[in-house]
Every structure is written in C-alpha cells, then in structure tokens.
Design a protein around this motif. Structure first.
Motif, PDB file in Angstrom:
ATOM      1  N   THR A   9       0.648  -1.233   0.054  1.00  0.00           N
ATOM      2  CA  THR A   9       0.069  -0.018  -0.085  1.00  0.00           C
ATOM      3  C   THR A   9       0.893   1.192  -0.053  1.00  0.00           C
ATOM      4  OG1 THR A   9      -0.090  -0.106   2.356  1.00  0.00           O
ATOM      5  CG2 THR A   9      -1.862  -0.980   1.194  1.00  0.00           C
ATOM      6  N   ASP A  10       0.477   2.236  -0.808  1.00  0.00           N
ATOM      7  CA  ASP A  10       1.077   3.501  -0.819  1.00  0.00           C
ATOM      8  C   ASP A  10       0.695   4.508   0.440  1.00  0.00           C
ATOM      9  OD1 ASP A  10      -1.362   4.474  -1.648  1.00  0.00           O
ATOM     10  OD2 ASP A  10      -0.603   4.900  -3.585  1.00  0.00           O
ATOM     11  N   GLY A  20     -16.568  -7.268  -8.597  1.00  0.00           N
ATOM     12  CA  GLY A  20     -15.965  -8.253  -9.366  1.00  0.00           C
ATOM     13  C   GLY A  20     -14.648  -7.793  -9.904  1.00  0.00           C
ATOM     14  N   ARG A  21     -13.963  -6.674  -9.406  1.00  0.00           N
ATOM     15  CA  ARG A  21     -12.665  -6.449 -10.087  1.00  0.00           C
ATOM     16  C   ARG A  21     -11.516  -6.098  -9.009  1.00  0.00           C
ATOM     17  NH1 ARG A  21     -13.838  -6.542 -15.337  1.00  0.00           N
ATOM     18  NH2 ARG A  21     -12.586  -4.766 -15.964  1.00  0.00           N
ATOM     19  N   ILE A  22     -10.507  -6.105  -9.835  1.00  0.00           N
ATOM     20  CA  ILE A  22      -9.269  -5.751  -8.940  1.00  0.00           C
ATOM     21  C   ILE A  22      -8.853  -4.219  -9.036  1.00  0.00           C
ATOM     22  CG2 ILE A  22      -6.876  -6.381  -8.414  1.00  0.00           C
ATOM     23  CD1 ILE A  22      -7.452  -8.907 -10.142  1.00  0.00           C
ATOM     24  N   ASN A  23      -8.710  -3.785  -8.161  1.00  0.00           N
ATOM     25  CA  ASN A  23      -8.706  -2.120  -8.004  1.00  0.00           C
ATOM     26  C   ASN A  23      -7.247  -2.011  -7.471  1.00  0.00           C
ATOM     27  OD1 ASN A  23     -11.658  -1.100  -8.584  1.00  0.00           O
ATOM     28  ND2 ASN A  23     -11.724  -2.523  -6.960  1.00  0.00           N
ATOM     29  N   LEU A  24      -6.350  -1.442  -8.279  1.00  0.00           N
ATOM     30  CA  LEU A  24      -4.854  -1.211  -8.426  1.00  0.00           C
ATOM     31  C   LEU A  24      -4.762   0.128  -8.641  1.00  0.00           C
ATOM     32  CD1 LEU A  24      -3.483  -4.496  -9.947  1.00  0.00           C
ATOM     33  CD2 LEU A  24      -3.802  -3.937  -7.419  1.00  0.00           C
ATOM     34  N   ASN A  25      -3.468   0.639  -8.012  1.00  0.00           N
ATOM     35  CA  ASN A  25      -3.142   2.216  -8.240  1.00  0.00           C
ATOM     36  C   ASN A  25      -1.768   1.830  -9.369  1.00  0.00           C
ATOM     37  OD1 ASN A  25      -2.473   4.699  -8.040  1.00  0.00           O
ATOM     38  ND2 ASN A  25      -0.841   4.328  -6.568  1.00  0.00           N
ATOM     39  N   ASP A  26      -0.850   1.614  -8.966  1.00  0.00           N
ATOM     40  CA  ASP A  26       0.425   1.288  -9.853  1.00  0.00           C
ATOM     41  C   ASP A  26       0.945  -0.309 -10.025  1.00  0.00           C
ATOM     42  OD1 ASP A  26       0.530   4.097  -9.942  1.00  0.00           O
ATOM     43  OD2 ASP A  26       2.037   4.084  -8.283  1.00  0.00           O
ATOM     44  N   ILE A  27       1.213  -0.647 -11.243  1.00  0.00           N
ATOM     45  CA  ILE A  27       1.693  -1.916 -11.731  1.00  0.00           C
ATOM     46  C   ILE A  27       3.041  -1.827 -12.069  1.00  0.00           C
ATOM     47  CG2 ILE A  27       1.512  -4.052 -13.179  1.00  0.00           C
ATOM     48  CD1 ILE A  27      -1.498  -3.544 -13.103  1.00  0.00           C
ATOM     49  N   ASN A  28       4.200  -2.664 -11.608  1.00  0.00           N
ATOM     50  CA  ASN A  28       5.563  -2.347 -12.044  1.00  0.00           C
ATOM     51  C   ASN A  28       6.036  -3.729 -12.212  1.00  0.00           C
ATOM     52  OD1 ASN A  28       7.831  -1.105 -12.584  1.00  0.00           O
ATOM     53  ND2 ASN A  28       8.320  -0.787 -10.453  1.00  0.00           N
ATOM     54  N   PHE A  29       6.219  -4.265 -13.337  1.00  0.00           N
ATOM     55  CA  PHE A  29       7.184  -5.253 -13.472  1.00  0.00           C
ATOM     56  C   PHE A  29       8.564  -4.989 -13.915  1.00  0.00           C
ATOM     57  CE2 PHE A  29       2.930  -6.608 -15.545  1.00  0.00           C
ATOM     58  CZ  PHE A  29       2.594  -6.977 -14.474  1.00  0.00           C
ATOM     59  N   THR A  30       9.390  -5.187 -12.922  1.00  0.00           N
ATOM     60  CA  THR A  30      10.898  -4.790 -13.148  1.00  0.00           C
ATOM     61  C   THR A  30      11.829  -5.559 -13.916  1.00  0.00           C
ATOM     62  OG1 THR A  30      11.571  -5.690 -11.171  1.00  0.00           O
ATOM     63  CG2 THR A  30      10.827  -3.346 -10.870  1.00  0.00           C
ATOM     64  N   SER A  31      11.261  -6.790 -14.389  1.00  0.00           N
ATOM     65  CA  SER A  31      11.845  -7.590 -14.957  1.00  0.00           C
ATOM     66  C   SER A  31      10.913  -8.438 -16.216  1.00  0.00           C
ATOM     67  CB  SER A  31      12.304  -8.672 -14.223  1.00  0.00           C
ATOM     68  OG  SER A  31      11.531  -9.127 -13.366  1.00  0.00           O
ATOM     69  N   VAL A  32      11.670  -9.127 -17.026  1.00  0.00           N
ATOM     70  CA  VAL A  32      11.014  -9.805 -18.100  1.00  0.00           C
ATOM     71  C   VAL A  32       9.845 -10.566 -17.771  1.00  0.00           C
ATOM     72  CG1 VAL A  32      12.433 -11.831 -18.293  1.00  0.00           C
ATOM     73  CG2 VAL A  32      11.360 -10.947 -20.365  1.00  0.00           C
ATOM     74  N   MET A  33       8.468 -10.553 -18.344  1.00  0.00           N
ATOM     75  CA  MET A  33       7.642 -11.204 -18.120  1.00  0.00           C
ATOM     76  C   MET A  33       7.131 -12.129 -19.352  1.00  0.00           C
ATOM     77  SD  MET A  33       6.635 -11.013 -14.783  1.00  0.00           S
ATOM     78  CE  MET A  33       4.758 -11.298 -14.800  1.00  0.00           C
ATOM     79  N   ARG A  34       6.607 -13.200 -19.340  1.00  0.00           N
ATOM     80  CA  ARG A  34       5.873 -14.032 -20.539  1.00  0.00           C
ATOM     81  C   ARG A  34       4.480 -13.441 -20.698  1.00  0.00           C
ATOM     82  NH1 ARG A  34       6.363 -18.304 -23.648  1.00  0.00           N
ATOM     83  NH2 ARG A  34       4.383 -19.088 -24.487  1.00  0.00           N
ATOM     84  N   GLU A  91      -8.377  -3.033 -12.751  1.00  0.00           N
ATOM     85  CA  GLU A  91      -8.662  -1.538 -13.181  1.00  0.00           C
ATOM     86  C   GLU A  91      -7.672  -0.863 -12.478  1.00  0.00           C
ATOM     87  OE1 GLU A  91     -12.603  -0.614 -11.986  1.00  0.00           O
ATOM     88  OE2 GLU A  91     -13.488  -1.630 -13.887  1.00  0.00           O
ATOM     89  N   VAL A  92      -6.885   0.095 -13.351  1.00  0.00           N
ATOM     90  CA  VAL A  92      -5.732   0.827 -12.697  1.00  0.00           C
ATOM     91  C   VAL A  92      -5.792   2.122 -12.929  1.00  0.00           C
ATOM     92  CG1 VAL A  92      -3.225   1.237 -13.015  1.00  0.00           C
ATOM     93  CG2 VAL A  92      -4.392  -1.227 -13.565  1.00  0.00           C
ATOM     94  N   ASP A  93      -5.538   3.024 -11.747  1.00  0.00           N
ATOM     95  CA  ASP A  93      -5.627   4.497 -12.116  1.00  0.00           C
ATOM     96  C   ASP A  93      -4.226   5.301 -11.585  1.00  0.00           C
ATOM     97  OD1 ASP A  93      -5.418   4.137  -9.305  1.00  0.00           O
ATOM     98  OD2 ASP A  93      -7.164   5.002  -8.807  1.00  0.00           O
ATOM     99  N   GLY A  94      -3.214   4.445 -11.654  1.00  0.00           N
ATOM    100  CA  GLY A  94      -1.840   5.031 -11.761  1.00  0.00           C
ATOM    101  C   GLY A  94      -0.893   4.811 -13.088  1.00  0.00           C
ATOM    102  N   PHE A  95       0.024   4.072 -12.946  1.00  0.00           N
ATOM    103  CA  PHE A  95       0.791   3.912 -13.929  1.00  0.00           C
ATOM    104  C   PHE A  95       1.048   2.059 -14.272  1.00  0.00           C
ATOM    105  CE2 PHE A  95       4.087   4.180 -10.648  1.00  0.00           C
ATOM    106  CZ  PHE A  95       4.813   2.820 -10.942  1.00  0.00           C
ATOM    107  N   VAL A  96       1.293   1.832 -15.244  1.00  0.00           N
ATOM    108  CA  VAL A  96       1.782   0.423 -15.752  1.00  0.00           C
ATOM    109  C   VAL A  96       3.180   0.405 -16.269  1.00  0.00           C
ATOM    110  CG1 VAL A  96       1.224  -1.655 -16.788  1.00  0.00           C
ATOM    111  CG2 VAL A  96      -0.667  -0.090 -15.943  1.00  0.00           C
TER     112      VAL A  96
END
Length: 784
Positions: free
Chosen positions: A491-492, A522-536, A544-549
């Motif tokens: 959490t931020d 029925g949704r997942i409510n997220l602010n930021d999503i950050n994948f710092t490495s490779v993903m398949r 549902e995102v209201d920050g950055f991806v």
C-alpha cells in the motif's frame, strides 16, 4: 601500499670518482598482480634523457572509425594511451591482460564502443561486435585503486564498474570527455583513472559525435554508415580492430653494464629469496617465488666503461589482497521474520602473493531506507549468520566460495519505508591480517533489497504460493505467479494498492482470480503496476488501474481492464534480440500515454479517450495492428490520442470503431486505415507535416487502404476538418464529408491515388497527374 622506510635512490659515491653517467629516471616500485610470476624491467630508460614516458606502458587502439571520409577506404582512427604503471599497478596489469589475451574471447580485439554519452564518456571493452554481441570473458574483479590525485578529467581513461561495490571492475573502461571529477571522483569509492590519451583524443570526440543506436540495453552505441533500419553490422559499429602494446625504443646503454647488487627484505639489509633477478643486456627479468608473499627492495647497479657507478633501489610487493563478492542470496525479496536462507560469497585474491591463513566471515542485514536512494546502507547492522576461523589458501587471481545459513531475526518489525541489504564482512586473522596489501575490501554488499512482509506480502518466488486478500468491497482476490520471480502487493501513502513483480523470467506468468462478494464489483482495484523484469504474460483482465503501468523488462502478453489516468503504460525492450512482438489487450482507457520499445503485434482497447485535454500519445517502435473496438450499445469506440510509429517497418492496420478525434497519426508506411469517422485529425504516412509540393514527401510512404466506414447509430458528418496524406494512397473510401470548414482547406493530399470513392459523390481511378479534384466547399483532393 603499506608505509615503509625507503632506501636512498642513489648510493653515495666516493669523492674521487666523477660520475660520467647520471640517473635520469628512477626505477618504479612494482606490485605483483593476480597470477603474475614475474616481471621484466627495462633498465635503459634509467639513463635516457629523451624518454617521454619512462617506465610506463603505451597501448594503441586501432579502430574501424573512418577518420578521413574524403579518402577512399577506411582511414583507421588510432587512439594511443599512456598507462600509469607505477601509480595504479593492479589496474594497469588487469587492463593489459585484456590487451594481450589473443584469441581467447577475453581480449579487446573485436569489441565495440557500446556507450556514447556526449559531454560525459565513451565506454567500451565489454561486448563482441560479432554474433550475439555477448560480453567477453572476464577475469576476477579488480581492486579499486582510485586516488583523488588522479581525477576523472578530460582525456583520461578510467575503469567502469557496477554500482554494487567499488571493487567490481573487470574489462570495461571509458574515456572521460569532460571534467567529470565532481561526479565520478565522489561515488562508489571513486572511479580509478589509470592512464590518459596521448594521441587521438580528436578521434574519441569524433566517435562520440556519431549517431547512436541501442545495441546493448540502456546504452546508445555510436554507428557509422547506418541507415537506422535493422541491426548495425560489425562494420557499422565502432570497434577496436586491434589493441596492442607499443614497444619502447631502448635507450643508449653502450658501455654500461648492469647487475643486481642486492635483494633485501623490505626496509632491512637481510637477504630475501622471494624475488630472483637476472639481467640480460639492459633487461632485468624478475621471478617471484611460487607461493611466496612479502616485500623486497631490489638494488640495481650500473657501471660505465670508465668505472663510474650509479645504483638505484626499488621495491617489489608480492602480497595478497582479498576482495569479497556476493554470489547469491536465497532469502526471499520479502522475507518474514524468522525465515532462513543461504548466502554465498567468494573471496578473490586480486594481488600476486598467496593468501594463506584464517578469516572470520560475518553476515548482517543492514537497514536501507527506501526513500533515500543511497547505494550503501547507512543504518543499523543486525547479525544474521557467521562463519568463524575459516582456513584459506588462495593463489593470486584465484577465488574460494563460502556459504552460510542466514536467518531474519524474529524481533524485526515490518516497516514499509525500510528495506535491508545483506552484507558480508570478512576479517583476516593473524599473519594474514598484516600481509594484506589493501585493507578496505573486506565488505561485500548484496544487490538484493530485502523488505519485510507488510500488509499483504509476497507471492510466487521459491514456494510458488498464491496470495489472497480481501478488497474493501468484500471481493476476494487471488494472485498467481509461476515461472520465476517474486510478486508483491503493498500500500502507498494514500492507502492504494500497488502491484510489483521482480526477478521474472521469459517463462513468468501472472494471473488473477476474483471471488465476487455481494455488493462487490468483481474487479481488482490497483493504483500502480510495476514489472521490473521480463515477463511472459500478465493476464489481469479484471484489474482496473488508476496510476501507472510499467513493464521495463518487456512482456509478451499484457491483459488489463480499464485504465483511468492521468497515467502512462510503458513497455521496455524484450532482450536479448528484442524481436519478440507483444500483444496488449485493454478495456476502456482514458488520459493515458503509451510507449513501447518492444514491437507490438496488436494493441486492442474498447476506447482511448482524452478527458483532460493533455494530448496523450501512443508511441510504437513497430506496430502490427491497433484496434479500438467499442462495445455494442454502450461504448462507441473513439480514439482521442495521437499515434506515432518511430521505426521504419510498415504498420499492418489501424481500425477504430468510432471517431479518430483531435489526434495526429504518423506512420512510416501502412496497410489499412479503417475508421468509423475522423474529426480534426491528421493521418500521415512517410511525412510529418502537411506537404505542399512533391518534394515534401521526404520518405516514400504508402497507405494501401483508407476507409471511413461509418458508426453504428450515428447519422452526422463523418469526415470533418481532417487531412490524410501519403505519397501513395491505394483505395480511398470516404462518406458524409462536412464541406464547411470556415474557409480552411482539408481533405486528401498525395502523389498517386489508385482509386477514390466519395460515397454518394465522385468515383475516380488512377489519379497521378497534378490536379485539384472533387472540390466540395473547403474539402478536396490534391495530387502533387
């Protein structure tokens, strides 16, 4: 180097002897580097007043940079270096090991300059220019010999290293293009200057002035004769074709004979067998005793034919030097108090003498405040493991590994602002403690930040366990991560939920399941999503995102729900080749920018709106298909963001169910553009501005089909105040044109149009003669 008494350089002569020779250049002290069994000293420079770089090595880089484009063929750019042998002995010996290592894939021949930062540095010595552009084979890590008296000034050459430790340099080096002392002298223990450019600094400047192309992730490599399309060849990269030592010209020693007068234990008059010396002509060949360690003073005497005698004394140091490095740490990135893992380190002897004796090894978790951004933790150290009284016997250049169980103390309390770095401290014991050449290398810093579990914690990782939590509306969310990596929910400061994944691989798959509660969405409510490495794949269609991806390591499949900005969706390169194309599936998007360094096979969204007037842009390296689908009876499917394709590959198709509105579409070449309608927008292929003469088409651009297809349930005008331009237009179908544009012309501009159909109006074929056609109010066709 350890302080020691220094014998007089020139032995006093009897008053009755008038010396006919004079010592011009005293012999330098020597330090044995890793694996060195001896050294050769040129004695002729002792009496050569013309020697410009006495006792220093000169290295020449011959490059494939064309230094004179007006002359046929490649006029190879040459860079010549003077190395500071006597000031930074271990660094110079390390550098020369790559200069002289022929045909072992560990030499500089064939490597290219992979980083050009104008006004800062030109870096090389790391990567092969042929094949897969892999890193050359490297030797042990190098002891950092930085000294503030040798600053990172323009024209100097310096060792590059990682940010984990001052002692992580191997083969890579860089030229300082400016006075970088205020920066590089003051970070990570200082960057070691080990020579300077004595010829060819203008060549270095010219190389940096070339265009650059990303070949190694994160760096722009200078290229020559490169069109910008595809991958640069070895000839287009600026590479070192040959690195070699330039032999010195022997001084005039006619009539002078040399002898090794004495070899003493340092600072004494006690003979030593640690070093043996043999003179051949004016060359002194030194041989170090196998397995020995210590310091000796070598006295060399020169006798002139008339009997005049001059002696000089220099010191030879054959001592060990231990550098501590982390290999691995199996603690989870987000461990719970009480969790155990295994830490593995290596001790590398970076000097010449054998390291023989005992050491104590202690492991700590050091507090690392996440808000400071400091590399080295400055907080308290918490003991987590130890290996005491460990026996070692490590030859110069060799390493030994140690592994220890470590455990997070139960009393540690989770804190969202604090992480921990695992630190290993090695303490030499007994005689080894007094023999070490340097004393500041006994600490190793692990690269992984370990943050204790907070509200949600981690999932995936070593246990492959999912993570479940309950949202404020009662929905239960379960996240799954397989194929490698560690996921994290936190959490931020505003209480919003952030999702991150680190340590992923090309096999990592992230997915989610939602058990909808009564009254839940029925949704997942997220602010930021950050994948710092490779993903398949990241299949999060319910998120549902209201920050950055951000997917900085690239992702083959990304599926998300609605995105509500202001925000940014960014995709990094999918290395090593970055030829894999990504598929992106989104719901309704508003006020989001998009950028991708990966090729995009397809990007699909139900709509992409600009509700805040911020002029969002979708930036692609290459694009197969962009589709804005709309949703039957609920979402029209408008695209209100600009589209910019930066690469040279043709775009497959752009399909918009609703209006392309208040947008600029700029593509190099294209297939099908299929729009429901277009308002106050431009579609350009091969040009960036509206052309007025044929010569404005700087790049040959084609749109094979441009169609205004209509919008379900919409009865108004569909082509409004917009421009479409390409040198070649294929089949054009347009309908419901709004001819009144307050006196401003709009419509189509091309060199050739294969067929044209304004539904309910003109039908034309093969338009290639300059003309103004199908005028209707302010609307019309222009053939240039």
């Amino acid at each position: 180097m350890n302080p020691r008494p220094f014998p007089a350089r020139i032995e006093p002569l009897e008053a009755r002897i008038a010396p006919a020779i004079a010592l011009q250049h005293p012999l330098p002290d020597l330090v044995a580097g890793p694996g060195k069994t001896g050294a050769v000293v040129d004695l002729s420079e002792m009496f050569d007043p013309a020697a410009t770089s006495p006792n220093r090595t000169i290295v020449e880089f011959i490059t494939n940079f064309d230094s004179d484009a007006s002359t046929p063929g490649i006029q190879a750019g040459i860079i010549r270096l003077e190395l500071f042998d006597e000031l930074v002995p271990l660094t110079v010996q390390n550098f020369l090991s790559y200069v002289n290592s022929r045909n072992a894939r560990g030499d500089y021949d064939g490597t290219f300059f992979h980083r050009a930062a104008p006004g800062f540095v030109l870096q090389g010595g790391g990567f092969n220019s042929e094949g897969s552009r892999d890193h050359i084979v490297t030797g042990p890590d190098l002891h950092n010999e930085f000294d503030p008296s040798r600053s990172n000034l323009r024209g100097t050459i310096t060792m590059a290293k990682t940010d984990l430790s001052p002692n992580t340099a191997t083969s890579e080096f860089f030229f300082n293009l400016a006075d970088n002392s205020s920066n590089l002298d003051n970070q990570n223990g200082g960057f070691t200057v080990f020579g300077n450019v004595i010829q060819g600094l203008d060549i270095v400047d010219a190389i940096v002035a070339l265009p650059t192309q990303v070949v190694i992730s994160g760096f722009g490599a200078p290229v020559q004769n490169f069109s910008g399309s595809g991958t640069p060849t070895a000839d287009q990269l600026i590479r070192i074709t040959e690195a070699k030592v330039i032999p010195t010209t022997p001084g005039n020693t006619t009539g002078i004979t040399f002898s090794v007068e004495h070899i003493y234990q340092a600072g004494t008059t006690t003979p030593s067998d640690l070093v043996a010396g043999k003179i051949t002509g004016s060359s002194l060949n030194l041989k170090y005793k196998a397995g020995g360690a210590g310091e000796v003073d070598v006295v060399v005497t020169a006798v002139e034919a008339g009997g005049a005698t001059v002696s000089d004394t220099f010191r030879v140091t054959v001592l060990p030097n231990l550098i501590t490095s982390f290999v691995t740490d199996t603690l989870a990135t987000f461990p719970a108090p009480g969790e155990t893992g295994v830490a593995k380190i290596t001790l590398t002897n970076s000097a010449g003498g054998i390291a023989k004796g005992k050491v104590d090894i202690r492991f700590y978790l050091a507090e690392d405040n996440l808000n400071t951004g400091l590399l080295v933790p400055s907080g308290a150290k918490i003991p987590v493991g130890q290996l005491l009284n460990q026996s070692i016997s490590i030859a110069g250049g060799a390493s030994k590994a140690f592994a220890s169980r470590v455990q997070v103390p139960m009393e540690l309390v989770a804190d969202t602002s604090t992480a921990y770095r695992l630190i290993a401290e090695v303490t030499p014991m007994g005689t080894l403690a007094t023999q070490e050449l340097f004393t500041d290398d006994n600490v190793a810093l692990d690269g992984q930040r370990n943050q204790l579990l907070n509200q949600f914690g981690d999932f995936g990782g070593r246990t492959k366990v999912p993570l479940s939590f309950v949202e404020s509306d009662g929905d239960r969310v379960t996240l799954f991560l397989t194929g490698g990596g560690i996921g994290r929910l936190s959490t931020d400061a505003d209480g919003k939920i952030d999702l991150s994944v680190s340590g992923g691989t090309a096999l990592s798959k992230l997915s989610a399941r939602v058990a909808k509660a009564a009254g839940g969405d029925g949704r997942i409510n997220l602010n930021d999503i950050n994948f710092t490495s490779v993903m398949r794949s990241a299949a999060l269609g319910l998120a549902e995102v209201d920050g950055f991806v951000a997917a900085s390591g690239g992702v083959r499949l990304l599926q998300l729900g609605d995105l509500t900005g202001p925000g940014r969706l960014s995709i990094g390169a999918f290395l090593p080749a970055n030829t894999t194309a990504a598929t992106i599936r989104l719901g309704s998007v508003s006020d989001f920018n998009f950028e991708s360094l990966m090729p995009i096979a397809s990007l699909t969204a139900t709509e992409w709106l600009d509700t805040g007037g911020l002029d969002e842009t979708l930036t692609f390296l290459s694009l197969g298909k962009l589709q804005i689908t709309g949703a039957k009876n609920t979402v029209r499917g408008d695209l209100q963001a600009s589209v910019n394709v930066t690469g040279t590959a043709a775009v497959g198709s752009i399909v918009v169910a609703g209006f392309l509105e208040n947008a600029r579409v700029t593509i190099p070449d294209g297939g099908t553009i299929l729009l429901g309608g277009i308002r106050s927008s431009t579609v350009f292929a091969g040009v960036t501005e509206l052309p007025s003469v044929l010569g404005d088409f700087s790049d040959r651009g084609t749109i094979s089909k441009f169609v205004i297809s209509g919008i379900r349930g919409f009865t108004g005008d569909l082509f409004v105040d917009s421009h479409v331009s390409a040198q070649n237009l294929g089949a054009v179908v347009v309908r419901k044109v709004a001819p009144d544009n307050s006196g401003s012309a709009f419509g189509f501009i091309a060199d050739v149009i294969q067929s044209y159909n304004r539904v309910g109006g003109a039908r034309l074929a093969r338009l290639d003669a300059p003309a103004a056609l199908d005028a209707a109010g302010d609307y019309g066709l222009t053939i240039l």
